[in-house]
Design an enzyme around this catalytic site. Structure first.
Site, short mmCIF file in Angstrom:
data_model
loop_
_atom_site.label_atom_id
_atom_site.label_comp_id
_atom_site.label_asym_id
_atom_site.label_seq_id
_atom_site.Cartn_x
_atom_site.Cartn_y
_atom_site.Cartn_z
N GLU A 132 0.82 -1.20 0.00
CA GLU A 132 0.00 0.00 0.00
C GLU A 132 0.85 1.25 0.00
O GLU A 132 1.91 1.31 0.63
CB GLU A 132 -0.89 0.00 1.23
CG GLU A 132 -1.81 -1.19 1.22
CD GLU A 132 -2.94 -1.08 2.20
OE1 GLU A 132 -2.81 -0.34 3.19
OE2 GLU A 132 -3.94 -1.74 1.98
N CYS A 152 3.14 8.44 1.38
CA CYS A 152 3.56 7.49 2.41
C CYS A 152 3.90 6.17 1.73
O CYS A 152 3.06 5.58 1.05
CB CYS A 152 2.42 7.32 3.43
SG CYS A 152 2.84 6.19 4.76
N CYS A 189 -0.81 -1.80 16.09
CA CYS A 189 -0.66 -1.57 14.65
C CYS A 189 -1.29 -2.69 13.84
O CYS A 189 -1.03 -3.87 14.08
CB CYS A 189 0.82 -1.44 14.31
SG CYS A 189 1.15 -1.35 12.54
N CYS A 236 4.85 -6.76 8.37
CA CYS A 236 5.90 -6.31 9.28
C CYS A 236 6.10 -7.36 10.36
O CYS A 236 5.15 -8.00 10.81
CB CYS A 236 5.53 -4.98 9.93
SG CYS A 236 6.85 -4.30 10.95
N CYS A 245 -2.38 6.25 9.63
CA CYS A 245 -1.23 5.58 10.26
C CYS A 245 -1.66 4.28 10.90
O CYS A 245 -2.62 4.24 11.66
CB CYS A 245 -0.65 6.44 11.36
SG CYS A 245 0.05 7.96 10.81
N CYS A 270 4.15 -4.48 16.91
CA CYS A 270 3.61 -3.47 17.83
C CYS A 270 2.12 -3.76 18.04
O CYS A 270 1.39 -4.02 17.09
CB CYS A 270 3.83 -2.07 17.24
SG CYS A 270 5.55 -1.75 16.88
N1 SAH Z 1 7.48 0.66 10.98
C1 SAH Z 1 7.85 2.01 11.08
C2 SAH Z 1 7.16 2.88 10.08
C3 SAH Z 1 5.69 2.61 9.81
S1 SAH Z 1 4.54 2.92 11.07
C4 SAH Z 1 7.61 2.52 12.47
O1 SAH Z 1 6.95 1.86 13.24
O2 SAH Z 1 8.11 3.59 12.81
C5 SAH Z 1 4.35 4.68 11.03
C6 SAH Z 1 3.84 5.27 12.34
O3 SAH Z 1 2.48 4.88 12.55
C7 SAH Z 1 4.63 4.81 13.55
O4 SAH Z 1 5.04 5.91 14.30
C8 SAH Z 1 3.63 3.99 14.34
O5 SAH Z 1 3.89 4.10 15.71
C9 SAH Z 1 2.32 4.61 13.94
N2 SAH Z 1 1.15 3.74 14.10
C10 SAH Z 1 1.09 2.40 13.97
N3 SAH Z 1 -0.16 1.96 14.20
C11 SAH Z 1 -0.93 3.05 14.45
C12 SAH Z 1 -2.31 3.25 14.69
N4 SAH Z 1 -3.16 2.24 14.72
N5 SAH Z 1 -2.75 4.51 14.90
C13 SAH Z 1 -1.89 5.55 14.83
N6 SAH Z 1 -0.58 5.42 14.57
C14 SAH Z 1 -0.09 4.19 14.39
FE1 SF4 Z 2 5.81 -2.59 12.10
FE2 SF4 Z 2 3.52 -1.33 12.65
FE3 SF4 Z 2 5.41 -1.53 14.53
FE4 SF4 Z 2 5.82 0.08 12.44
S1 SF4 Z 2 4.23 0.31 14.01
S2 SF4 Z 2 7.26 -1.41 13.32
S3 SF4 Z 2 4.76 -1.11 10.84
S4 SF4 Z 2 4.30 -3.25 13.60
#
Ligand code: SAH
Ligand code: SF4
Length: 393
Positions: free
Chosen positions: A111, A150, A164, A157, A384, A161
């Site tokens: 995406e 983006c 996410c 991934c 995000c 987290c």
């Molecule tokens: N993997 C990398 C980049 C992609 S995520 C990282 O984690 O930094 C991009 C941003 O989206 C990150 O700062 C992450 O903390 C945030 N993010 C992930 N899931 C989210 C959600 N459900 N709502 C808001 N932000 C989120």
């Molecule tokens: Fe991976 Fe989502 Fe964590 Fe970014 S926020 S490192 S995309 S699991």
């Protein structure tokens, strides 16, 4: 963009023997020149190819008319094709954001998100903002486009987290340099972006952890800078805190190094380890030690991204802790607050709007430049952490 999907899936008709399809897109000028020499051509043909792929954005080998027809045919017979990823589906938000399902040569999809006018998160950092910011119209009198794209670095991934949605996919595979840079070029094509006139910001914040696909990620950045002509000061890469990746990144020459964002997301190690298990391997202090190795450009700041989870990370006392932490790093930082975006199967709750505002004021009151990222394209799962190849519009 061509709407032709016939070449998206399966083997090329011109490839009956099943010889591997060989993408040209993703090779740098040097590699292209080497291929031309291998094909018995002068090395400057490589430069012509690079121009065609990255500047003229030609998506079909046969349309690269700077190369003689017999050469194009010979290359095609050897399995070469442009091989740039293509937009397979578009989801358009009421706010103008577009989410694309981008299909790679092997039919795998990732995406990419187009946010006209950006998302507010790239503001407030002097670096890069003053470049070609002048008037709103280019030479031809056409209005400059502004947008943030983006970009994804992996399919899925592995980092897990807890908040996410992309994490739910697990890691499917790494993207190649061509697939990462190709997302940008394909989206430029769709919007008729003119590099040099239009103001494009790139954020490597799509699916995946860029620093767990380091080589391909940085090769893509080099292509985007050297061949496409973009400034690394208009690019930001976000990492969950992969320390060896940050250390390597700190060694990159400033001409090709994007800005850095760290997904801090919590005020201390205890909470961070709960919501980001990776913190047990690389706790906050280890991440900060690595970040301190960067030689920042003038006006450059490190961004801390901070996802506000109701009751978990959004309390006023957390803001005080974050401010203390930010100061302790000794680095010029700014904080991007992101109200958590919900997704199916994730148990957190969105923060109250008042909690977001109180948090912002608390940090700002401590002298930390703080911005609230506007959620973009929530209605189409483009915001995000919502990238999960959701096909329902
Ligand atoms: N993997 C990398 C980049 C992609 S995520 C990282 O984690 O930094 C991009 C941003 O989206 C990150 O700062 C992450 O903390 C945030 N993010 C992930 N899931 C989210 C959600 N459900 N709502 C808001 N932000 C989120
Ligand atoms: Fe991976 Fe989502 Fe964590 Fe970014 S926020 S490192 S995309 S699991």
């Amino acid at each position: 963009m061509s709407g032709d999907s016939s070449q998206l899936v399966g083997l090329d008709a011109g490839d009956p023997a099943g010889v591997n399809r060989r993408p040209l897109f993703g090779l740098d000028a040097e590699a292209l020149a080497a291929q031309m020499v291998a094909a018995g051509e002068p090395p400057w043909r490589g430069r012509q190819l690079a121009e065609a792929l990255y500047r003229q954005r030609i998506a079909e080998l046969d349309a690269i008319t700077t190369l003689p027809k017999p050469l194009r045919q010979r290359l095609a017979a050897e399995g070469w094709e442009v091989g740039r990823p293509q937009i397979a589906q578009v989801f358009r938000s009421v706010d103008g954001t577009e989410r694309y399902l981008v299909q790679c040569q092997d039919a795998e999809t990732v995406e990419t998100v187009w946010m006209p006018e950006g998302d507010g998160g790239e503001a407030g950092d002097g670096s890069g903002q003053e470049i070609d910011d002048g008037d709103e119209t280019g030479e031809a009198g056409k209005r400059r486009q502004r947008a943030t794209i983006c970009v994804s670095s992996q399919v899925g991934c592995a980092v897990n987290c807890q908040f996410c949605l992309t994490a739910k996919l697990g890691l499917q595979r790494n993207l190649t340099a061509g697939e990462i840079a190709g997302q940008v070029v394909t989206v430029f094509d769709r919007h008729g972006v003119e590099v040099g006139r239009d103001r494009m910001n790139l954020v490597f914040m799509g699916m995946g952890e860029p620093f767990l696909n380091y080589e391909n990620f940085m090769a893509a950045v080099r292509l985007l800078v050297t061949e496409v002509g973009l400034s690394p000061q208009r690019m930001t890469v976000s990492t969950s805190g992969i320390v060896p990746g940050i250390e390597r990144f700190a060694q990159e020459p400033p001409e090709v190094r994007p800005k850095l964002a760290i997904s801090l997301n919590a005020p201390n190690d205890q909470i961070r380890s709960e919501i980001m298990p990776i913190n047990r391997k690389w706790p906050i202090e280890a991440v900060m030690d690595a970040v301190r190795q960067l030689r920042l450009r003038s006006h450059e700041r490190i961004t801390f991204e901070y996802v506000l989870l109701d009751g978990v990370t959004d309390r006023p006392e957390h803001a005080v802790e974050v401010a203390r932490l930010a100061r302790k790093t000794g680095l010029p930082v700014k904080v991007n607050l992101i109200a958590w975006n919900p997704g199916p199967g994730i148990e957190y709750t969105m923060p109250q709007p008042e909690a977001v505002e109180t948090f912002r004021q608390a940090l700002a009151g401590e002298g930390i430049p703080t911005y609230v990222r506007r959620p973009r394209g929530r209605d189409i799962f483009a915001a995000c952490g919502q990238l999960k190849r959701t096909v329902e519009g």
